[in-house]
Write an enzyme that holds these catalytic residues in place. Structure first.
Site, PDB file in Angstrom:
ATOM      1  N   HIS A 169     -70.244 -72.085 -15.140  1.00 12.55           N
ATOM      2  CA  HIS A 169     -69.415 -73.256 -15.416  1.00 12.55           C
ATOM      3  C   HIS A 169     -68.125 -73.165 -14.611  1.00 12.55           C
ATOM      4  O   HIS A 169     -67.373 -72.201 -14.741  1.00 12.55           O
ATOM      5  CB  HIS A 169     -69.092 -73.340 -16.915  1.00 12.55           C
ATOM      6  CG  HIS A 169     -70.205 -73.958 -17.705  1.00 12.55           C
ATOM      7  ND1 HIS A 169     -70.018 -74.643 -18.873  1.00 12.55           N
ATOM      8  CD2 HIS A 169     -71.537 -74.003 -17.464  1.00 12.55           C
ATOM      9  CE1 HIS A 169     -71.176 -75.084 -19.326  1.00 12.55           C
ATOM     10  NE2 HIS A 169     -72.115 -74.701 -18.499  1.00 12.55           N
ATOM     11  N   TYR A 173     -63.792 -79.425 -25.437  1.00 14.03           N
ATOM     12  CA  TYR A 173     -62.944 -79.066 -26.576  1.00 14.03           C
ATOM     13  C   TYR A 173     -62.243 -80.337 -27.024  1.00 14.03           C
ATOM     14  O   TYR A 173     -61.529 -80.962 -26.234  1.00 14.03           O
ATOM     15  CB  TYR A 173     -61.898 -78.020 -26.159  1.00 14.03           C
ATOM     16  CG  TYR A 173     -62.472 -76.644 -25.929  1.00 14.03           C
ATOM     17  CD1 TYR A 173     -63.111 -76.322 -24.734  1.00 14.03           C
ATOM     18  CD2 TYR A 173     -62.368 -75.663 -26.902  1.00 14.03           C
ATOM     19  CE1 TYR A 173     -63.639 -75.058 -24.518  1.00 14.03           C
ATOM     20  CE2 TYR A 173     -62.889 -74.392 -26.700  1.00 14.03           C
ATOM     21  CZ  TYR A 173     -63.532 -74.095 -25.512  1.00 14.03           C
ATOM     22  OH  TYR A 173     -64.055 -72.841 -25.309  1.00 14.03           O
ATOM     23  N   PRO A 229     -62.657 -68.191 -32.569  1.00 11.64           N
ATOM     24  CA  PRO A 229     -63.564 -68.376 -31.431  1.00 11.64           C
ATOM     25  C   PRO A 229     -63.114 -69.425 -30.414  1.00 11.64           C
ATOM     26  O   PRO A 229     -63.770 -69.593 -29.381  1.00 11.64           O
ATOM     27  CB  PRO A 229     -64.883 -68.805 -32.101  1.00 11.64           C
ATOM     28  CG  PRO A 229     -64.500 -69.307 -33.439  1.00 11.64           C
ATOM     29  CD  PRO A 229     -63.256 -68.606 -33.845  1.00 11.64           C
ATOM     30  N   LYS A 254     -63.270 -65.552 -26.717  1.00 12.54           N
ATOM     31  CA  LYS A 254     -62.828 -64.228 -26.280  1.00 12.54           C
ATOM     32  C   LYS A 254     -63.490 -63.055 -27.027  1.00 12.54           C
ATOM     33  O   LYS A 254     -63.412 -61.916 -26.559  1.00 12.54           O
ATOM     34  CB  LYS A 254     -61.306 -64.098 -26.456  1.00 12.54           C
ATOM     35  CG  LYS A 254     -60.506 -64.961 -25.505  1.00 12.54           C
ATOM     36  CD  LYS A 254     -60.454 -64.346 -24.125  1.00 12.54           C
ATOM     37  CE  LYS A 254     -59.974 -65.303 -23.075  1.00 12.54           C
ATOM     38  NZ  LYS A 254     -61.009 -65.822 -22.194  1.00 12.54           N
ATOM     39  N   TYR A 273     -58.614 -68.445 -19.692  1.00 10.11           N
ATOM     40  CA  TYR A 273     -59.966 -68.814 -20.122  1.00 10.11           C
ATOM     41  C   TYR A 273     -61.031 -68.018 -19.358  1.00 10.11           C
ATOM     42  O   TYR A 273     -62.018 -67.548 -19.952  1.00 10.11           O
ATOM     43  CB  TYR A 273     -60.189 -70.322 -19.944  1.00 10.11           C
ATOM     44  CG  TYR A 273     -61.421 -70.825 -20.644  1.00 10.11           C
ATOM     45  CD1 TYR A 273     -61.381 -71.162 -21.998  1.00 10.11           C
ATOM     46  CD2 TYR A 273     -62.639 -70.928 -19.975  1.00 10.11           C
ATOM     47  CE1 TYR A 273     -62.523 -71.581 -22.657  1.00 10.11           C
ATOM     48  CE2 TYR A 273     -63.779 -71.364 -20.627  1.00 10.11           C
ATOM     49  CZ  TYR A 273     -63.717 -71.696 -21.976  1.00 10.11           C
ATOM     50  OH  TYR A 273     -64.838 -72.112 -22.634  1.00 10.11           O
TER      51      TYR A 273
HETATM   52  C1  LIG Z   1     -70.103 -67.111 -36.552  1.00  9.15           C
HETATM   53  C2  LIG Z   1     -69.459 -66.482 -35.346  1.00  9.15           C
HETATM   54  C3  LIG Z   1     -69.318 -67.227 -34.164  1.00  9.15           C
HETATM   55  C4  LIG Z   1     -68.727 -66.641 -33.059  1.00  9.15           C
HETATM   56  N1  LIG Z   1     -68.593 -67.391 -31.909  1.00  9.15           N
HETATM   57  C5  LIG Z   1     -68.033 -66.825 -30.825  1.00  9.15           C
HETATM   58  C6  LIG Z   1     -67.875 -67.534 -29.625  1.00  9.15           C
HETATM   59  O1  LIG Z   1     -68.233 -68.700 -29.518  1.00  9.15           O
HETATM   60  N2  LIG Z   1     -67.306 -66.899 -28.569  1.00  9.15           N
HETATM   61  C7  LIG Z   1     -66.912 -65.585 -28.635  1.00  9.15           C
HETATM   62  O2  LIG Z   1     -66.428 -65.014 -27.640  1.00  9.15           O
HETATM   63  N3  LIG Z   1     -67.030 -64.889 -29.761  1.00  9.15           N
HETATM   64  C8  LIG Z   1     -67.593 -65.461 -30.849  1.00  9.15           C
HETATM   65  N4  LIG Z   1     -67.732 -64.754 -31.979  1.00  9.15           N
HETATM   66  C9  LIG Z   1     -67.285 -63.375 -31.951  1.00  9.15           C
HETATM   67  C10 LIG Z   1     -68.306 -62.466 -31.303  1.00  9.15           C
HETATM   68  O3  LIG Z   1     -69.588 -62.776 -31.758  1.00  9.15           O
HETATM   69  C11 LIG Z   1     -67.900 -61.049 -31.666  1.00  9.15           C
HETATM   70  O4  LIG Z   1     -66.600 -60.821 -31.149  1.00  9.15           O
HETATM   71  C12 LIG Z   1     -68.875 -60.001 -31.113  1.00  9.15           C
HETATM   72  O5  LIG Z   1     -70.080 -60.057 -31.812  1.00  9.15           O
HETATM   73  C13 LIG Z   1     -68.247 -58.614 -31.257  1.00  9.15           C
HETATM   74  O6  LIG Z   1     -69.209 -57.660 -30.977  1.00  9.15           O
HETATM   75  P1  LIG Z   1     -69.178 -56.251 -31.716  1.00  9.15           P
HETATM   76  O7  LIG Z   1     -70.322 -55.502 -31.155  1.00  9.15           O
HETATM   77  O8  LIG Z   1     -67.806 -55.691 -31.619  1.00  9.15           O
HETATM   78  O9  LIG Z   1     -69.385 -56.587 -33.251  1.00  9.15           O
HETATM   79  P2  LIG Z   1     -70.661 -57.176 -33.995  1.00  9.15           P
HETATM   80  O10 LIG Z   1     -71.379 -58.139 -33.139  1.00  9.15           O
HETATM   81  O11 LIG Z   1     -70.170 -57.639 -35.318  1.00  9.15           O
HETATM   82  O12 LIG Z   1     -71.605 -55.919 -34.184  1.00  9.15           O
HETATM   83  C14 LIG Z   1     -71.327 -54.907 -35.113  1.00  9.15           C
HETATM   84  C15 LIG Z   1     -72.638 -54.280 -35.556  1.00  9.15           C
HETATM   85  O13 LIG Z   1     -72.350 -53.210 -36.447  1.00  9.15           O
HETATM   86  C16 LIG Z   1     -73.266 -53.267 -37.518  1.00  9.15           C
HETATM   87  N5  LIG Z   1     -72.682 -52.581 -38.678  1.00  9.15           N
HETATM   88  C17 LIG Z   1     -71.751 -53.027 -39.545  1.00  9.15           C
HETATM   89  N6  LIG Z   1     -71.483 -52.117 -40.492  1.00  9.15           N
HETATM   90  C18 LIG Z   1     -72.257 -51.058 -40.218  1.00  9.15           C
HETATM   91  C19 LIG Z   1     -72.435 -49.812 -40.842  1.00  9.15           C
HETATM   92  N7  LIG Z   1     -71.762 -49.484 -41.947  1.00  9.15           N
HETATM   93  N8  LIG Z   1     -73.311 -48.938 -40.316  1.00  9.15           N
HETATM   94  C20 LIG Z   1     -74.009 -49.255 -39.192  1.00  9.15           C
HETATM   95  N9  LIG Z   1     -73.886 -50.440 -38.560  1.00  9.15           N
HETATM   96  C21 LIG Z   1     -73.019 -51.328 -39.063  1.00  9.15           C
HETATM   97  C22 LIG Z   1     -73.494 -54.737 -37.741  1.00  9.15           C
HETATM   98  O14 LIG Z   1     -74.708 -54.991 -38.422  1.00  9.15           O
HETATM   99  C23 LIG Z   1     -73.509 -55.254 -36.311  1.00  9.15           C
HETATM  100  O15 LIG Z   1     -74.805 -55.272 -35.759  1.00  9.15           O
HETATM  101  C24 LIG Z   1     -68.284 -65.304 -33.113  1.00  9.15           C
HETATM  102  C25 LIG Z   1     -68.429 -64.567 -34.279  1.00  9.15           C
HETATM  103  C26 LIG Z   1     -69.002 -65.132 -35.404  1.00  9.15           C
HETATM  104  C27 LIG Z   1     -69.131 -64.322 -36.665  1.00  9.15           C
END
Ligand SMILES: Cc1cc2nc3c(=O)[nH]c(=O)nc-3n(C[C@H](O)[C@H](O)[C@H](O)COP(=O)(O)OP(=O)(O)OC[C@H]3O[C@@H](n4cnc5c(N)ncnc54)[C@H](O)[C@@H]3O)c2cc1C
Length: 402
Positions: free
Chosen positions: A80, A209, A301, A305, A393
């Site tokens: 994009h 947006y 969101p 980021k 962005y």
């Molecule tokens: C509904 C929603 C929409 C979003 N939309 C956007 C978007 O449009 N753009 C954007 O940039 N970001 C978005 N985000 C944020 C983005 O998805 C997260 O920042 C990203 O997933 C972060 O990755 P992570 O691996 O740090 O955490 P997570 O993806 O949360 O992964 C953490 C993992 O740890 C596991 N876990 C938790 N506790 C334990 C435990 N005790 N033992 C073992 N494993 C465990 C979980 O099951 C999970 O699989 C959104 C988030 C949500 C909730």
């Protein structure tokens, strides 16, 4: 995907969480010859079923390439060159490429990134424990860290050099650090996002947006045939209150006339409400435990980021760990928290700013609303202001320091 590599009794880096942060860290370390074990409390199918982010910055794309999992993103992702802001029924394009000297973003779903990383991990036969129970971490303050969990009814203790807390906002790692050692900062916004995923072509080639008197909306996408739409909604709303028809009607009311006319609707294949939060926990290291991604920080969101910050944390952490093993230097590990937080706070600022600019704040009528209008008018008329938006962005460079 899930595979049955035996659970080792020792590994170099124990990673808690198989979200994008944990899986990408595992892959980057594997490419450098460092052993990892990933412990995840959910099933792989559950992790893949979570519909979340979709906008990939260049830095994240580069990280996926470096991890050897970028091929499908390049094939199927949608580059994009711009985004659109729709303010009170009028659309204005932000030319990301023109304003940043050639930088763009790629639309490629978090579920796809996760799938590519899971497939690569399985192909390399690296140990991953899904559906782990009673996960806990120990000894990270004393220098003899280990991870304990139950898998298929059996209790395991796995010794390691480092623990990477990649277990998201509700994980076990951050709460395992003594509260007195952490400083947390939080802002909870007085609304949520109601999201709908639909198998229908996006209403426009670029993301829109929308700021309207009825509230914020976002027209996003996952592919040329799958769209993701969001509506700002009150925090107390429940998904069951929103039929598909009510969702599409409300979205049309918030869009400009052209987009409202062009909108292709269909039955929702996923519908959920997410609260919006800004959160940072400092520092991101405690002894041999390193936090990365949502375990340490959350952004609303609006700025796209969250996933990208998780990837940039992991790039810094992987390089620091590689430096530890290859060069016997802990300089990168010692600077990890400060270095990551410098970038995190800049992304927090941008996400907070864009959220504040584009949403209706129930308590904001009057002065606050006029401030939003003045800022938007300035943004539309100023190339310099647009440049600030665009460079944030597409993602700030990795060396962004405090
Ligand atoms: C509904 C929603 C929409 C979003 N939309 C956007 C978007 O449009 N753009 C954007 O940039 N970001 C978005 N985000 C944020 C983005 O998805 C997260 O920042 C990203 O997933 C972060 O990755 P992570 O691996 O740090 O955490 P997570 O993806 O949360 O992964 C953490 C993992 O740890 C596991 N876990 C938790 N506790 C334990 C435990 N005790 N033992 C073992 N494993 C465990 C979980 O099951 C999970 O699989 C959104 C988030 C949500 C909730």
């Amino acid at each position: 995907m899930p595979h049955s590599t035996p659970i080792p009794s020792r590994t170099q880096v124990a990673i808690i969480g198989a979200g994008p942060a944990g899986l990408l860290l595992g892959q980057l370390l594997h490419c450098a010859g460092i052993d990892t074990l990933i412990v995840e409390r959910q099933s792989a199918e559950h992790v893949l079923g979570r519909i979340r982010a979709g906008v990939i910055e260049q830095t994240t794309a580069d990280a996926l390439d470096r991890a050897g999992v970028g091929a499908r993103m390049h094939r199927e992702g949608l580059p994009h060159d711009g985004v659109e802001l729709c303010v009170d029924g009028q659309r204005h394009r932000i030319d990301l490429v023109g304003l940043t000297g050639g930088k763009r973003v790629v639309v490629y779903g978090q579920t796809e990134v996760t799938r590519d990383l899971m497939d690569a991990r399985a192909a390399a036969k690296l140990p991953t424990v899904y559906e782990a129970q009673e996960v806990s971490i120990h000894g990270f303050e004393s220098g003899k860290p280990f991870v304990r969990f139950r898998s298929n009814g059996e209790l395991h203790d796995v010794a390691c050099d480092f623990i990477a807390g990649c277990d998201g906002f509700h994980g076990v790692c951050r709460p395992s650090i003594p509260a007195s050692a952490l400083h947390t900062f939080e802002r909870v916004y007085p609304f949520g996002w109601l999201g709908v995923l639909v198998d229908a072509p996006p209403v426009s080639d670029e993301l829109i947006y929308v700021r309207s008197p009825r509230g914020f909306a976002l027209c996003s996408m996952r592919s040329r045939t799958r769209s993701r739409y969001y509506l700002q909604c009150p925090l107390n709303n429940k998904v069951e209150q929103w039929s598909d028809v009510a969702f599409w009607d409300e979205l049309r009311r918030r869009l400009d006339p052209q987009a409202a006319a062009d909108l292709v609707t269909g039955p929702s294949i996923e519908k959920s409400i997410a609260p919006l939060r800004s959160f940072v926990s400092e520092p991101m290291r405690f002894g041999k435990l390193f936090l990365a991604g949502d375990a340490a920080h959350i952004v609303p969101p609006t700025g796209a980021k969250g996933l990208n910050l998780a990837a940039s944390d992991v790039l810094l952490l992987a390089d620091a760990m590689i430096e530890h093993y290859d060069e016997h230097s802990d300089a990168g590990l010692d600077h990890y928290s400060a270095h990551a937080l410098a970038r995190v706070w800049k992304a927090e600022r941008f996400s907070w700013w864009l959220t504040s600019l584009m949403h209706n704040f129930p308590e904001n009528a009057g002065f606050g609303e006029r401030m939003q209008e003045a800022e938007l008018a300035y943004l539309m008329g100023s190339r310099a202001a647009q440049q600030v938006l665009a460079e944030n962005y597409v993602g700030l460079p990795m060396d962004a320091r405090r």
